[in-house]
Design a protein around this motif. Structure first.
Motif, PDB file in Angstrom:
ATOM      1  N   THR A   9      -4.232  -4.630  -0.478  1.00  0.00           N
ATOM      2  CA  THR A   9      -3.872  -3.751  -1.590  1.00  0.00           C
ATOM      3  C   THR A   9      -4.988  -3.586  -2.619  1.00  0.00           C
ATOM      4  OG1 THR A   9      -2.850  -5.611  -2.734  1.00  0.00           O
ATOM      5  CG2 THR A   9      -1.420  -4.214  -1.404  1.00  0.00           C
ATOM      6  N   GLY A  61      -7.667   0.457  -1.155  1.00  0.00           N
ATOM      7  CA  GLY A  61      -6.503  -0.347  -0.799  1.00  0.00           C
ATOM      8  C   GLY A  61      -5.258   0.524  -0.713  1.00  0.00           C
ATOM      9  N   GLN A  62      -4.185  -0.087  -0.270  1.00  0.00           N
ATOM     10  CA  GLN A  62      -2.929   0.650  -0.149  1.00  0.00           C
ATOM     11  C   GLN A  62      -2.294   0.820  -1.527  1.00  0.00           C
ATOM     12  OE1 GLN A  62      -0.480  -1.668   2.400  1.00  0.00           O
ATOM     13  NE2 GLN A  62      -1.244  -0.707   4.251  1.00  0.00           N
ATOM     14  N   ASP A  63      -1.690   1.967  -1.729  1.00  0.00           N
ATOM     15  CA  ASP A  63      -0.968   2.209  -2.969  1.00  0.00           C
ATOM     16  C   ASP A  63       0.537   2.226  -2.744  1.00  0.00           C
ATOM     17  OD1 ASP A  63      -3.267   2.360  -4.453  1.00  0.00           O
ATOM     18  OD2 ASP A  63      -3.452   4.522  -4.219  1.00  0.00           O
ATOM     19  N   LEU A  65       3.531   0.738  -1.032  1.00  0.00           N
ATOM     20  CA  LEU A  65       3.987  -0.437  -0.299  1.00  0.00           C
ATOM     21  C   LEU A  65       5.493  -0.453  -0.109  1.00  0.00           C
ATOM     22  CD1 LEU A  65       1.757  -3.176  -1.922  1.00  0.00           C
ATOM     23  CD2 LEU A  65       1.452  -2.039   0.253  1.00  0.00           C
TER      24      LEU A  65
END
Length: 122
Positions: A9, A61-63, A65
């Motif tokens: 993340t 990163g992932q936003d 989730l």
């Protein structure tokens, strides 16, 4: 699992300083330190200084989730449900599990087959 979540993340920025094609410094989250050739070039009053270069790239990163049970494919849902059921089954206390043949006595031993066939463990 928490470390994997943290690493996936967070956005990572990597900065590299190259001098004559060689990596002189690598830095995460900040600017890489230069090798000092820029200062030497200004002191020598050289206009064309192409020996140093800075490169940087960012790994996003992932936003998002938030994942719902309906977003997962049916095959993956079956595997997750089966794994959860089998894992939770290992956590049960053995004394609390029902014994299916508890009321039936074992068969009577008419002959000892090991002695009859002369099979002995050494």
């Amino acid at each position: 699992m928490a470390l994997l979540l943290l690493l996936s993340t967070v956005s990572w920025t990597v900065d590299k300083h190259l001098c004559m094609g060689r990596v002189m410094d690598i830095s995460f989250f900040a600017q890489a330190e230069d090798c000092g050739m820029d200062v030497a070039a200004t002191l020598l009053e050289t206009i064309d200084n192409h020996c140093c270069d800075d490169e940087s790239f960012t790994i996003e990163g992932q936003d998002d989730l938030k994942l719902t049970w309906n977003d997962i494919q049916l095959g993956h849902q079956v595997v997750l449900a089966t794994f959860a059921q089998s894992y939770l089954g290992t956590l049960l206390d053995i004394d609390q599990l029902p014994i299916p043949l508890h009321t039936y006595p074992p068969p009577f031993l008419v002959q000892d087959l090991n002695i009859l066939h002369e099979v002995f463990l050494i």
